[in-house]
Scaffold this active site. Structure first.
Site, PDB file in Angstrom:
ATOM      1  N   SER A  32      35.047  25.173  22.237  1.00  0.00           N
ATOM      2  CA  SER A  32      34.384  26.481  22.108  1.00  0.00           C
ATOM      3  C   SER A  32      33.535  26.436  20.841  1.00  0.00           C
ATOM      4  O   SER A  32      33.770  25.573  19.965  1.00  0.00           O
ATOM      5  CB  SER A  32      35.457  27.568  21.960  1.00  0.00           C
ATOM      6  OG  SER A  32      34.880  28.778  21.550  1.00  0.00           O
ATOM      7  N   TYR A  40      43.891  30.693  18.529  1.00  0.00           N
ATOM      8  CA  TYR A  40      42.905  30.221  19.499  1.00  0.00           C
ATOM      9  C   TYR A  40      41.829  29.375  18.803  1.00  0.00           C
ATOM     10  O   TYR A  40      41.522  28.263  19.238  1.00  0.00           O
ATOM     11  CB  TYR A  40      42.267  31.410  20.226  1.00  0.00           C
ATOM     12  CG  TYR A  40      41.168  30.972  21.165  1.00  0.00           C
ATOM     13  CD1 TYR A  40      41.464  30.314  22.355  1.00  0.00           C
ATOM     14  CD2 TYR A  40      39.819  31.189  20.853  1.00  0.00           C
ATOM     15  CE1 TYR A  40      40.461  29.878  23.215  1.00  0.00           C
ATOM     16  CE2 TYR A  40      38.814  30.765  21.702  1.00  0.00           C
ATOM     17  CZ  TYR A  40      39.141  30.115  22.882  1.00  0.00           C
ATOM     18  OH  TYR A  40      38.140  29.673  23.725  1.00  0.00           O
TER      19      TYR A  40
HETATM   20  N1  LIG Z   1      34.803  32.783  28.170  1.00  0.00           N
HETATM   21  C1  LIG Z   1      34.462  32.462  26.954  1.00  0.00           C
HETATM   22  O1  LIG Z   1      33.841  33.271  26.216  1.00  0.00           O
HETATM   23  C2  LIG Z   1      34.757  31.079  26.413  1.00  0.00           C
HETATM   24  C3  LIG Z   1      33.993  30.604  25.331  1.00  0.00           C
HETATM   25  C4  LIG Z   1      34.254  29.333  24.842  1.00  0.00           C
HETATM   26  C5  LIG Z   1      35.246  28.544  25.417  1.00  0.00           C
HETATM   27  N2  LIG Z   1      35.983  29.039  26.460  1.00  0.00           N
HETATM   28  C6  LIG Z   1      37.012  28.157  27.046  1.00  0.00           C
HETATM   29  O2  LIG Z   1      36.655  27.858  28.354  1.00  0.00           O
HETATM   30  C7  LIG Z   1      37.818  27.505  29.121  1.00  0.00           C
HETATM   31  C8  LIG Z   1      37.800  28.251  30.441  1.00  0.00           C
HETATM   32  O3  LIG Z   1      37.967  29.625  30.175  1.00  0.00           O
HETATM   33  P1  LIG Z   1      37.199  30.770  30.972  1.00  0.00           P
HETATM   34  O4  LIG Z   1      36.319  31.452  29.998  1.00  0.00           O
HETATM   35  O5  LIG Z   1      36.617  30.252  32.215  1.00  0.00           O
HETATM   36  O6  LIG Z   1      38.419  31.777  31.224  1.00  0.00           O
HETATM   37  P2  LIG Z   1      39.234  32.199  32.523  1.00  0.00           P
HETATM   38  O7  LIG Z   1      38.314  32.765  33.547  1.00  0.00           O
HETATM   39  O8  LIG Z   1      40.346  33.044  32.030  1.00  0.00           O
HETATM   40  O9  LIG Z   1      39.811  30.796  33.080  1.00  0.00           O
HETATM   41  C9  LIG Z   1      40.891  30.146  32.469  1.00  0.00           C
HETATM   42  C10 LIG Z   1      41.479  29.137  33.428  1.00  0.00           C
HETATM   43  O10 LIG Z   1      42.554  28.449  32.773  1.00  0.00           O
HETATM   44  C11 LIG Z   1      43.678  28.413  33.647  1.00  0.00           C
HETATM   45  N3  LIG Z   1      44.924  28.346  32.899  1.00  0.00           N
HETATM   46  C12 LIG Z   1      45.321  29.114  31.852  1.00  0.00           C
HETATM   47  N4  LIG Z   1      46.565  28.799  31.488  1.00  0.00           N
HETATM   48  C13 LIG Z   1      46.977  27.777  32.306  1.00  0.00           C
HETATM   49  C14 LIG Z   1      48.177  27.029  32.455  1.00  0.00           C
HETATM   50  N5  LIG Z   1      49.255  27.248  31.667  1.00  0.00           N
HETATM   51  N6  LIG Z   1      48.240  26.065  33.406  1.00  0.00           N
HETATM   52  C15 LIG Z   1      47.178  25.844  34.216  1.00  0.00           C
HETATM   53  N7  LIG Z   1      46.025  26.520  34.146  1.00  0.00           N
HETATM   54  C16 LIG Z   1      45.920  27.483  33.204  1.00  0.00           C
HETATM   55  C17 LIG Z   1      43.573  29.716  34.458  1.00  0.00           C
HETATM   56  O11 LIG Z   1      44.232  29.564  35.705  1.00  0.00           O
HETATM   57  P3  LIG Z   1      45.617  30.248  36.141  1.00  0.00           P
HETATM   58  O12 LIG Z   1      45.738  31.556  35.405  1.00  0.00           O
HETATM   59  O13 LIG Z   1      45.488  30.398  37.631  1.00  0.00           O
HETATM   60  O14 LIG Z   1      46.658  29.266  35.763  1.00  0.00           O
HETATM   61  C18 LIG Z   1      42.060  29.801  34.682  1.00  0.00           C
HETATM   62  O15 LIG Z   1      41.698  29.040  35.818  1.00  0.00           O
HETATM   63  C19 LIG Z   1      39.008  27.823  28.227  1.00  0.00           C
HETATM   64  O16 LIG Z   1      39.484  26.633  27.637  1.00  0.00           O
HETATM   65  C20 LIG Z   1      38.406  28.737  27.156  1.00  0.00           C
HETATM   66  O17 LIG Z   1      39.101  28.670  25.950  1.00  0.00           O
HETATM   67  C21 LIG Z   1      35.758  30.272  26.969  1.00  0.00           C
END
Ligand SMILES: NC(=O)c1ccc[n+]([C@@H]2O[C@H](COP(=O)([O-])OP(=O)(O)OC[C@H]3O[C@@H](n4cnc5c(N)ncnc54)[C@H](OP(=O)(O)O)[C@@H]3O)[C@@H](O)[C@H]2O)c1
Length: 253
Positions: free
Chosen positions: A135, A148
């Site tokens: 991130s 985080y």
């Molecule tokens: N959105 C932002 O602003 C942002 C910015 C920078 C980086 N990121 C990073 O991008 C990545 C994806 O996040 P996103 O923004 O797409 O959020 P999201 O829509 O909440 O997706 C998160 C994914 O992670 C999975 N997950 C969480 N805990 C898990 C576990 N214990 N075992 C297996 N799967 C798990 C969830 O699936 P289940 O709940 O079905 O398990 C979901 O598919 C993350 O690493 C996040 O930190 C996000």
């Protein structure tokens, strides 16, 4: 070509799976919510392109990470995407320890374990790529989303170090690390954030991330705003960064 994507039940993981399948990759979707994975796999399989399969797996449990690896290691994965992760908003003194440990297991330990296991196989074949999702938080301290931010600092530096080792070892295996700013996904809901900053579209970030990974780029920062912001970050003192970071995160309460 085969790709394994963790966190593929929503957000960027889901969109990376759709994009990779459109490029002809067979995709293995990993997350906890099986029904979601089933529906996404069905939708991918109804379109032209690669086929989708899924594995229900809780990556916050180390044994589950190893089970996942053993289940798919025969598939000779060409691209591993460690994308699963989450944040939790609030004062460090008030967030339950169990929530933070779950975050450290998912955002750090699972990324570490899967990178180790798959990288060794890729190095034996002298072929393959890994994309770790960090991130823009990986470049910063993060009051109010402290654990985080710290986990994403780990993922960024860990991936950069491996990149240099692979280069020095003359390996054809490549590693990349994605550092987006805010993206519109389920992240804020999961993190208990009430007010969110306007974010980039998940589909656009997913496509950019994959295109840059396939070009072998090390640090991938989508969007000009974040690129400029992170460039100027190096001229700002830690105390000013801390204050700015706190003010941004506090607004989300
Ligand atoms: N959105 C932002 O602003 C942002 C910015 C920078 C980086 N990121 C990073 O991008 C990545 C994806 O996040 P996103 O923004 O797409 O959020 P999201 O829509 O909440 O997706 C998160 C994914 O992670 C999975 N997950 C969480 N805990 C898990 C576990 N214990 N075992 C297996 N799967 C798990 C969830 O699936 P289940 O709940 O079905 O398990 C979901 O598919 C993350 O690493 C996040 O930190 C996000």
């Amino acid at each position: 070509m085969k790709a394994l994507i963790t966190g593929a039940s929503s957000g960027m993981g889901r969109d990376m799976a759709f994009y990779l399948a459109s490029l002809g990759y067979d995709v293995i979707l990993v997350a906890r919510r099986e029904q979601r994975l089933k529906e996404i796999a069905k939708e991918i399989n109804s379109k032209d392109g690669g086929q989708a399969f899924y594995v229900e797996c809780d990556l916050s449990k180390r044994k589950e990470c190893v089970r996942l690896y053993k289940l798919v290691k025969g598939e000779k994965i060409d691209l591993l995407i460690n994308n699963a992760g989450f944040g939790y908003h609030g004062y460090f003194s008030e967030i339950p320890l169990s929530k933070e440990l779950e975050m450290i297991e998912t955002n750090i330990a699972a990324v570490h374990i899967l990178t180790k296991l798959f990288l060794k196989d890729m190095m034996k074949r002298n072929r393959g790529q890994i994309l770790n999702v960090a991130s823009s938080a990986g470049f910063l301290p993060g009051p109010m989303l402290n654990t985080y931010y710290a986990t994403k600092n780990y993922v960024l530096r860990f991936s950069e170090g491996i990149y240099e080792e692979l280069r020095r070892q003359g390996s054809a295996v490549k590693i990349s690390v994605l550092c987006p700013g805010p993206v519109k996904t389920e992240f804020d809901k999961v993190a208990h954030v009430n007010f969110s900053l306007s974010g980039m579209k998940s589909e656009a970030v997913a496509k950019y991330a994959i295109d840059q990974t396939l070009k072998g780029k090390l640090v991938i920062i989508p969007g000009i705003t974040m690129k400029v912001g992170l460039f100027f970050r190096r001229f700002v003192s830690e105390k000013i960064l801390l204050k700015a970071s706190y003010n941004i995160q506090k607004r989300k309460s």
